[in-house]
Design a protein around this motif. Structure first.
Motif, mmCIF file in Angstrom:
data_model
loop_
_atom_site.group_PDB
_atom_site.id
_atom_site.type_symbol
_atom_site.label_atom_id
_atom_site.label_comp_id
_atom_site.label_asym_id
_atom_site.label_seq_id
_atom_site.Cartn_x
_atom_site.Cartn_y
_atom_site.Cartn_z
ATOM 1 N N MET A 49 -3.201 -15.641 -108.989
ATOM 2 C CA MET A 49 -2.201 -14.838 -108.467
ATOM 3 C C MET A 49 -0.470 -15.770 -108.394
ATOM 4 S SD MET A 49 -3.489 -15.717 -104.574
ATOM 5 C CE MET A 49 -3.191 -13.814 -103.527
ATOM 6 N N PRO A 50 0.432 -15.343 -108.170
ATOM 7 C CA PRO A 50 1.974 -15.725 -107.863
ATOM 8 C C PRO A 50 2.029 -16.584 -106.945
ATOM 9 C CG PRO A 50 1.760 -12.804 -108.105
ATOM 10 C CD PRO A 50 0.344 -13.862 -108.187
ATOM 11 N N MET A 51 2.589 -17.269 -106.941
ATOM 12 C CA MET A 51 2.518 -18.654 -106.418
ATOM 13 C C MET A 51 2.961 -18.256 -105.218
ATOM 14 S SD MET A 51 1.582 -21.652 -108.019
ATOM 15 C CE MET A 51 2.460 -22.669 -106.444
ATOM 16 N N HIS A 52 4.535 -17.865 -104.794
ATOM 17 C CA HIS A 52 4.271 -17.586 -103.661
ATOM 18 C C HIS A 52 3.341 -16.190 -102.824
ATOM 19 C CE1 HIS A 52 5.346 -12.949 -105.346
ATOM 20 N NE2 HIS A 52 4.852 -12.937 -104.227
ATOM 21 N N GLU A 53 2.628 -16.134 -103.115
ATOM 22 C CA GLU A 53 1.626 -14.897 -102.478
ATOM 23 C C GLU A 53 0.321 -16.087 -102.299
ATOM 24 O OE1 GLU A 53 -0.244 -11.719 -104.899
ATOM 25 O OE2 GLU A 53 2.476 -11.157 -104.627
ATOM 26 N N ARG A 54 0.514 -17.404 -103.071
ATOM 27 C CA ARG A 54 -0.739 -18.235 -102.689
ATOM 28 C C ARG A 54 -0.166 -18.755 -100.879
ATOM 29 N NH1 ARG A 54 -1.768 -21.012 -108.471
ATOM 30 N NH2 ARG A 54 -1.546 -19.238 -109.190
ATOM 31 N N LEU A 55 1.333 -18.712 -100.234
ATOM 32 C CA LEU A 55 0.936 -18.776 -99.034
ATOM 33 C C LEU A 55 0.850 -21.173 -98.935
ATOM 34 C CD1 LEU A 55 -0.162 -15.985 -96.902
ATOM 35 C CD2 LEU A 55 2.228 -16.524 -98.040
ATOM 36 N N ASP A 63 -4.803 -23.426 -114.432
ATOM 37 C CA ASP A 63 -3.740 -24.454 -114.909
ATOM 38 C C ASP A 63 -3.590 -24.969 -115.858
ATOM 39 O OD1 ASP A 63 -0.932 -21.960 -115.644
ATOM 40 O OD2 ASP A 63 -1.630 -22.127 -113.641
ATOM 41 N N PHE A 64 -4.702 -25.673 -116.649
ATOM 42 C CA PHE A 64 -5.171 -27.347 -115.986
ATOM 43 C C PHE A 64 -5.535 -27.167 -118.643
ATOM 44 C CE2 PHE A 64 -9.393 -26.163 -114.946
ATOM 45 C CZ PHE A 64 -9.974 -26.904 -116.044
ATOM 46 N N LEU A 65 -5.298 -26.645 -119.041
ATOM 47 C CA LEU A 65 -6.348 -26.476 -120.692
ATOM 48 C C LEU A 65 -5.514 -25.873 -121.141
ATOM 49 C CD1 LEU A 65 -8.946 -27.792 -120.618
ATOM 50 C CD2 LEU A 65 -9.743 -24.671 -120.809
ATOM 51 N N GLU A 66 -5.023 -26.421 -122.525
ATOM 52 C CA GLU A 66 -4.551 -25.397 -122.884
ATOM 53 C C GLU A 66 -5.015 -24.368 -123.668
ATOM 54 O OE1 GLU A 66 -1.094 -26.110 -124.430
ATOM 55 O OE2 GLU A 66 -1.013 -28.083 -123.035
#
Length: 447
Positions: A49-55, A63-66
């Protein structure tokens, strides 16, 4: 009382959006339960989900694993449990969101996983060989020797599941099928045991409504940068930052991020592109074929997600001795009615659940809920595995000329109704008729 909410459903049905809406309305934080979205970057191929849609709603386990790392379900269960405790400490509602349903089920119920402490306690007397370097055929033969029941369940080319069954055997000193038998006995005696009170929202859309949306999303992913992300991943392989497992393409892409729909499907296109030996017209043709493969794979994945919920999660909920986990299906088929059919109903039910108020009958929310949540005589997972039977079709053959093997009763019944099987029967009858008309043909027998 400490409680959690969970949102499940197929890919592309709006789970992330509902998670944010519930958190905004009730004060909560999202915990990701999508096995692909744990990886850094690669937002398009993993459908983040795009950051701006996470409100502004905080999201955990994302977003923490290679890309070259693997994330096992046992790690998810531990990490997610820690996140839940932290969110409770903040007096907020944990909202677990994701389509990796076995992650969710392992989190909600006790005894749904093989425990790590058991692995350390009872290793196999045989040292574990380096299974990753062995070809899939060798792995399957080895599994047939040590655990024929599980070998009978898995398709001989399903490297990931074959490998997992072998790892269980070598780590625990027992066949995986024996462990499943023990779990089955435990569930029969005590039922499924929930880890904490939970409410599940199952977002459902009829395939006739969902499939066009999934096709459109694939087209959108390509337009917004899917190919750039695939190029990045391929470059990591070229530079030696990550080594793919041995085997054919279908075998290699069954672990970690490489399972993401899109990478494998476009392998022929990028291989041809990098070879720089084809015309633009031929490349475009391959790209179109790969695009259709990705759309087909996406639709097939959505179908499997529904099957998991119906065949594994629902029986677990219904067979539980205690009513600690409640599931509500929300009809997300018509997006123009999202607020009425999905958002408002979910917030109303979640608020009542959070406050300890009386909850509505799950089958009362929609016609889809009445159909999909009506209890039937569904076998639990252990029963199906223990009673699994393969079928060899006496008529149909594979491309290699071997008799076709169908894995399980459902696959066998579907095959008997297929065009392939009907065509094979007609061909066999036609050949038999031609043989009868040949001179000196042997007379028919009564057999």
């Amino acid at each position: 009382m400490k409680k959690i909410a969970t949102i499940i459903g197929t890919t592309g049905v709006g789970k992330s959006q509902l998670g944010v809406e519930i958190c905004k309305a009730l004060g909560g934080q999202v915990i990701n339960a999508d096995a692909m979205q744990v990886y850094k970057g690669l937002d398009i191929i993993t459908n983040k989900m795009p950051m701006h849609e996470r409100l502004g709603i905080q999201h955990h386990l994302m977003d923490f694993l290679e890309p070259e790392q693997e994330y096992k379900v046992t790690q998810f269960k531990d990490d997610c449990s820690n996140c839940i405790e932290s969110i409770w400490h903040d007096n907020q509602l944990p909202v677990v969101v994701g389509g990796t349903n076995y992650y969710v089920q392992s989190l909600l119920y006790q005894n749904s996983l093989i425990k790590g402490e058991d692995v350390a306690r009872s290793p196999s007397p045989e040292p574990m060989p380096d299974l990753d370097v062995l070809p899939t055929d060798d792995l399957y033969q080895r599994l047939q020797q040590v655990d024929p029941i599980m070998a009978n369940k898995w398709h001989p080319s399903n490297r990931r599941k074959i490998l997992r069954s072998l790892q269980v055997y070598y780590q625990m000193g027992r066949p995986q099928s024996d462990i499943i038998k023990d779990q089955h006995t435990h569930h029969e005696r005590f039922g499924s045991q929930a880890r904490f009170p939970s409410i599940i929202f199952w977002l459902y859309a009829d395939p006739l409504q969902l499939n066009p949306r999934l096709d459109d999303r694939v087209t959108s992913m390509i337009k917004t940068g899917l190919f750039e992300e695939i190029k990045q991943l391929r470059q990591r392989v070229v530079e030696g930052q990550v080594n793919l497992p041995p085997g054919q393409v279908d075998e290699q892409y069954q672990r970690g991020l490489w399972q993401a729909i899109g990478y494998k499907e476009f392998d022929p296109y990028f291989t041809a592109l990098e070879a720089n030996a084809l015309s633009m017209e031929d490349l475009d043709k391959i790209k179109d074929e790969c695009t259709e493969k990705m759309k087909t794979a996406t639709r097939r994945y959505a179908k499997r997600q529904v099957q998991w919920i119906r065949n594994k999660l629902l029986p677990t909920i219904w067979n539980a001795k205690q009513d600690d986990v409640k599931i509500y299906l929300l009809d997300a088929g018509d997006l123009s009615l999202w607020n009425t059919n999905v958002r408002d109903k979910a917030i109303e039910v979640a608020r009542a659940f959070q406050n300890g108020d009386t909850l509505p009958d799950p089958t009362s929310l929609s016609e889809a809920a009445k159909t999909m949540l009506t209890q039937t005589e569904l076998q639990d997972t252990q029963s199906r595995i223990l009673g699994w039977q393969n079928h060899t079709c006496p008529i149909c053959k594979t491309d290699k000329g071997d008799q076709l093997i169908l894995y399980g009763d459902i696959e066998w019944e579907q095959h008997k109704k297929s065009r392939w099987h009907r065509k094979s029967i007609k061909t066999l009858k036609r050949k038999a008729a031609m043989d009868m008309n040949r001179p000196n043909a042997p007379p028919p027998t009564d057999d």
